[in-house]
Design a protein around this motif. Structure first.
Motif, PDB file in Angstrom:
ATOM      1  N   GLY A  84      47.346  22.706  -6.805  1.00  0.00           N
ATOM      2  CA  GLY A  84      46.662  21.496  -7.242  1.00  0.00           C
ATOM      3  C   GLY A  84      47.518  20.250  -7.188  1.00  0.00           C
ATOM      4  O   GLY A  84      47.035  19.140  -7.412  1.00  0.00           O
ATOM      5  N   ASP A  85      48.821  20.408  -6.887  1.00  0.00           N
ATOM      6  CA  ASP A  85      49.732  19.262  -6.854  1.00  0.00           C
ATOM      7  C   ASP A  85      50.267  18.964  -5.460  1.00  0.00           C
ATOM      8  O   ASP A  85      51.178  18.164  -5.300  1.00  0.00           O
ATOM      9  N   TYR A  86      49.721  19.617  -4.453  1.00  0.00           N
ATOM     10  CA  TYR A  86      50.202  19.401  -3.091  1.00  0.00           C
ATOM     11  C   TYR A  86      49.721  18.064  -2.537  1.00  0.00           C
ATOM     12  O   TYR A  86      48.650  17.575  -2.894  1.00  0.00           O
ATOM     13  N   SER A  87      50.530  17.504  -1.631  1.00  0.00           N
ATOM     14  CA  SER A  87      50.143  16.298  -0.898  1.00  0.00           C
ATOM     15  C   SER A  87      50.684  16.404   0.520  1.00  0.00           C
ATOM     16  O   SER A  87      51.784  16.908   0.735  1.00  0.00           O
ATOM     17  N   PHE A  88      49.892  15.956   1.474  1.00  0.00           N
ATOM     18  CA  PHE A  88      50.391  15.843   2.838  1.00  0.00           C
ATOM     19  C   PHE A  88      51.268  14.587   2.926  1.00  0.00           C
ATOM     20  O   PHE A  88      51.262  13.757   2.021  1.00  0.00           O
ATOM     21  N   GLY A  89      51.997  14.463   4.004  1.00  0.00           N
ATOM     22  CA  GLY A  89      52.853  13.285   4.195  1.00  0.00           C
ATOM     23  C   GLY A  89      52.544  12.584   5.496  1.00  0.00           C
ATOM     24  O   GLY A  89      53.445  12.068   6.163  1.00  0.00           O
ATOM     25  N   LEU A  90      51.258  12.555   5.873  1.00  0.00           N
ATOM     26  CA  LEU A  90      50.859  12.012   7.169  1.00  0.00           C
ATOM     27  C   LEU A  90      50.812  10.490   7.154  1.00  0.00           C
ATOM     28  O   LEU A  90      50.362   9.877   6.183  1.00  0.00           O
ATOM     29  N   GLU A  91      51.265   9.895   8.244  1.00  0.00           N
ATOM     30  CA  GLU A  91      51.186   8.444   8.389  1.00  0.00           C
ATOM     31  C   GLU A  91      49.859   8.081   9.037  1.00  0.00           C
ATOM     32  O   GLU A  91      49.372   8.798   9.917  1.00  0.00           O
ATOM     33  N   SER A  92      49.293   6.974   8.610  1.00  0.00           N
ATOM     34  CA  SER A  92      48.033   6.523   9.209  1.00  0.00           C
ATOM     35  C   SER A  92      48.229   6.222  10.695  1.00  0.00           C
ATOM     36  O   SER A  92      49.241   5.657  11.101  1.00  0.00           O
ATOM     37  N   ASN A  93      47.243   6.617  11.495  1.00  0.00           N
ATOM     38  CA  ASN A  93      47.286   6.417  12.949  1.00  0.00           C
ATOM     39  C   ASN A  93      46.318   5.320  13.379  1.00  0.00           C
ATOM     40  O   ASN A  93      45.865   5.288  14.518  1.00  0.00           O
ATOM     41  N   CYS A  94      45.985   4.428  12.461  1.00  0.00           N
ATOM     42  CA  CYS A  94      44.897   3.482  12.706  1.00  0.00           C
ATOM     43  C   CYS A  94      45.319   2.213  13.450  1.00  0.00           C
ATOM     44  O   CYS A  94      44.516   1.307  13.623  1.00  0.00           O
ATOM     45  N   LYS A  95      46.579   2.162  13.895  1.00  0.00           N
ATOM     46  CA  LYS A  95      47.011   1.012  14.687  1.00  0.00           C
ATOM     47  C   LYS A  95      46.753   1.305  16.162  1.00  0.00           C
ATOM     48  O   LYS A  95      47.070   2.379  16.651  1.00  0.00           O
ATOM     49  N   SER A  96      46.162   0.359  16.878  1.00  0.00           N
ATOM     50  CA  SER A  96      45.867   0.549  18.305  1.00  0.00           C
ATOM     51  C   SER A  96      46.782  -0.292  19.173  1.00  0.00           C
ATOM     52  O   SER A  96      47.288  -1.337  18.734  1.00  0.00           O
ATOM     53  N   VAL A  97      46.987   0.174  20.408  1.00  0.00           N
ATOM     54  CA  VAL A  97      47.827  -0.554  21.367  1.00  0.00           C
ATOM     55  C   VAL A  97      47.087  -0.648  22.699  1.00  0.00           C
ATOM     56  O   VAL A  97      46.216   0.152  23.018  1.00  0.00           O
ATOM     57  N   LYS A  98      47.462  -1.681  23.485  1.00  0.00           N
ATOM     58  CA  LYS A  98      46.852  -1.884  24.799  1.00  0.00           C
ATOM     59  C   LYS A  98      47.315  -0.817  25.784  1.00  0.00           C
ATOM     60  O   LYS A  98      48.438  -0.346  25.730  1.00  0.00           O
ATOM     61  N   VAL A  99      46.451  -0.439  26.712  1.00  0.00           N
ATOM     62  CA  VAL A  99      46.806   0.476  27.795  1.00  0.00           C
ATOM     63  C   VAL A  99      46.377  -0.146  29.121  1.00  0.00           C
ATOM     64  O   VAL A  99      45.534  -1.058  29.155  1.00  0.00           O
ATOM     65  N   GLY A 100      46.959   0.320  30.223  1.00  0.00           N
ATOM     66  CA  GLY A 100      46.552  -0.190  31.534  1.00  0.00           C
ATOM     67  C   GLY A 100      47.191  -1.522  31.849  1.00  0.00           C
ATOM     68  O   GLY A 100      48.207  -1.921  31.229  1.00  0.00           O
ATOM     69  N   PRO A 101      46.641  -2.291  32.796  1.00  0.00           N
ATOM     70  CA  PRO A 101      47.195  -3.588  33.226  1.00  0.00           C
ATOM     71  C   PRO A 101      47.360  -4.525  32.040  1.00  0.00           C
ATOM     72  O   PRO A 101      46.459  -4.680  31.212  1.00  0.00           O
ATOM     73  N   GLY A 102      48.497  -5.148  31.954  1.00  0.00           N
ATOM     74  CA  GLY A 102      48.752  -6.122  30.888  1.00  0.00           C
ATOM     75  C   GLY A 102      49.360  -5.515  29.646  1.00  0.00           C
ATOM     76  O   GLY A 102      49.738  -6.230  28.731  1.00  0.00           O
ATOM     77  N   ALA A 103      49.420  -4.158  29.588  1.00  0.00           N
ATOM     78  CA  ALA A 103      49.997  -3.521  28.400  1.00  0.00           C
ATOM     79  C   ALA A 103      51.499  -3.669  28.419  1.00  0.00           C
ATOM     80  O   ALA A 103      52.131  -3.642  29.467  1.00  0.00           O
ATOM     81  N   LYS A 104      52.094  -3.807  27.237  1.00  0.00           N
ATOM     82  CA  LYS A 104      53.546  -3.911  27.130  1.00  0.00           C
ATOM     83  C   LYS A 104      54.177  -2.556  27.385  1.00  0.00           C
ATOM     84  O   LYS A 104      53.696  -1.555  26.910  1.00  0.00           O
TER      85      LYS A 104
END
Length: 478
Positions: free
Chosen positions: A457-477
């Protein structure tokens, strides 16, 4: 010591036989108050279900109750349970102004969802009456149904205080456990009110009053997980749900917990994890719902099949699967089943004792009374198990629809990113202590593949949020 015990046993047996002889004498007499007098003798000899039936006859025939009979009703009610009184006609009970009768009337009206009349009678249960704690609890439920949360909280707080005092004062262990269970019911309902008012931190404080040793504790884990979800602590939500994977809690399965797990992953934008939960749900729970549906379709009209299923410890074609064994265990750990089982065993034991009595007209009527009670309890337990199975099937279907909606939402978000030439950041470590929210009294203990009872009952995961998006394809850094 054995000699003293023997003397005590003989004395009790002698007193019991003497009381039954008096009951038989009254039964054969034309005394207008014979059923009242028989009730006292049955109580003296510890034939409580027989006392229940003679008490019902006295209630039908009299217009006024003595103080002695009022006390006797309290005793019978505590020994046999309120369900045994629920077949008494309301018009019979309304003849009397009595605390125990007020409680029974209140509960009958409550079961009929006539909350205003239930409230009227339950408010008239006196503080000194043994049923006051349950009366106050039900008054809290009624106030909650009327959305009078402040009144409901007052009732639940009073219920906790009354139950705690009563539990400390009684010596009978069964009665002590009963008061503790009522106190815990009031704590849980109080926490739910705070959840409803969105005071989530206070709800957690109240839930934490339920000890891990309680029968109720495994049932509230899911509720606590929802509180953390509302607080945005999705890692803690996932950790609590994982508690159900522990071997100690493997029989507690909830379709809703799978939905909540999928939602928590979704909120962290871990969409593949969410989809995996959904796919596993469809695979596992489809089998379970099909198995239950087959049983229900075949035996839904049976009066004893479901009772026999839950009572039997033998392995059968139906009851020997891992899923069915766990489902039976879960039902057996509910408060309702526990109370019904006590009444069932007590009535069964009394019937056996009656069968050993000398043959006479009183023995025959006692056997008839108690056998009827015994069979009625079996019917109610049978209905409880069947109803539980129907609810599980309905929940599985209902939450399947919820899972489908989550899957659609994930597909929609993936398409949206694709159209924008974007993707989620991903490509990082899966977990870290930095992502775990904790207070100053909580410490880190890494999970190394084993569940420890004091950590459940006291466990917690340690996952980081993945909700940041990045550009892909032409023009992406790069």
């Amino acid at each position: 010591m054995k000699f003293l015990f023997g003397l005590l046993f003989i004395s009790l047996s002698f007193n019991g036989q003497a009381s039954l002889k008096k009951a038989y004498k009254y039964y054969r007499s034309k005394d207008p108050s014979k059923y009242e007098k028989m009730t006292y003798q049955f109580i003296n000899s510890k034939y409580y279900f027989s006392a229940l039936n003679s008490a019902k006859l006295h209630l039908e025939k009299t217009e006024k109750l003595s103080n002695k009979f009022s006390k006797a009703l309290e005793v019978i009610l505590m020994k046999t349970g309120k369900e045994a009184f629920m077949d008494i006609e309301i018009d019979v009970l309304k003849k009397f102004s009595d605390p125990t009768i007020n409680f029974l009337l209140g509960m009958k009206y409550f079961n009929e969802r006539n909350y205003e009349l239930a409230q009227k009678y339950l408010k008239n249960v006196e503080e000194s009456n043994k049923n006051i704690v349950e009366s106050v609890f039900v008054l809290g439920v009624i106030s909650s149904n009327f959305n009078k949360d402040k009144d409901a909280q007052k009732y639940y707080n009073r219920c906790q205080n009354l139950s705690s005092v009563a539990a400390d004062q009684v010596k009978n262990e069964k009665l002590k456990k009963y008061y503790i269970l009522v106190a815990e019911k009031c704590i849980i309902h109080s926490a739910r009110l705070y959840y409803r008012s969105e005071d989530f931190q206070k709800a957690l404080e109240i839930y934490d009053l339920i000890p891990k040793t309680s029968y109720n504790w495994p049932f509230i884990l899911l509720e606590k997980a929802w509180v953390f979800y509302k607080l945005g602590d999705y890692n803690r939500t996932l950790g609590i749900i994982t508690t159900y994977k522990s071997p100690l809690l493997s029989e507690y399965f909830y379709p809703e917990s799978e939905v909540l797990m999928s939602l928590a992953y979704f909120k962290l934008c871990l969409w593949d994890d969410s989809i995996n939960v959904i796919n596993n749900y469809y695979e596992e729970y489809k089998k379970r719902s099909n198995q239950l549906k087959t049983i229900l379709d075949k035996y839904k009209d049976s009066e004893h099949f479901f009772f026999n299923l839950i009572m039997s410890n033998k392995e059968t074609k139906i009851g020997n699967t891992f899923f069915m064994r766990n489902m039976k265990t879960k039902m057996k750990k509910t408060v309702k089943y526990s109370l019904d089982l006590i009444a069932y065993n007590e009535s069964k034991d009394e019937y056996k004792r009656i069968k050993k009595l000398p043959n006479n007209s009183l023995k025959r009527i006692m056997a008839e009374w108690v056998l009827d009670d015994y069979e009625l309890i079996k019917l109610k337990m049978n209905h409880f198990v069947k109803k539980n199975m129907f609810q599980t099937v309905n929940e599985i279907y209902s939450f399947s629809a919820e899972m489908f909606n989550i899957k659609l939402e994930i597909s929609s978000k993936k398409r949206s990113l694709l159209y924008k030439n974007q993707k989620l950041i991903s490509g990082r470590s899966r977990g870290s202590h930095e992502n775990v929210k904790r207070d100053t009294f909580q410490f880190f203990w890494e999970f190394k593949g084993s569940f420890w009872a004091d950590e459940l009952g006291d466990y917690s995961f340690g996952l980081e949020s993945n909700c940041k998006s990045v550009k892909v394809g032409p023009g992406a850094k790069s």
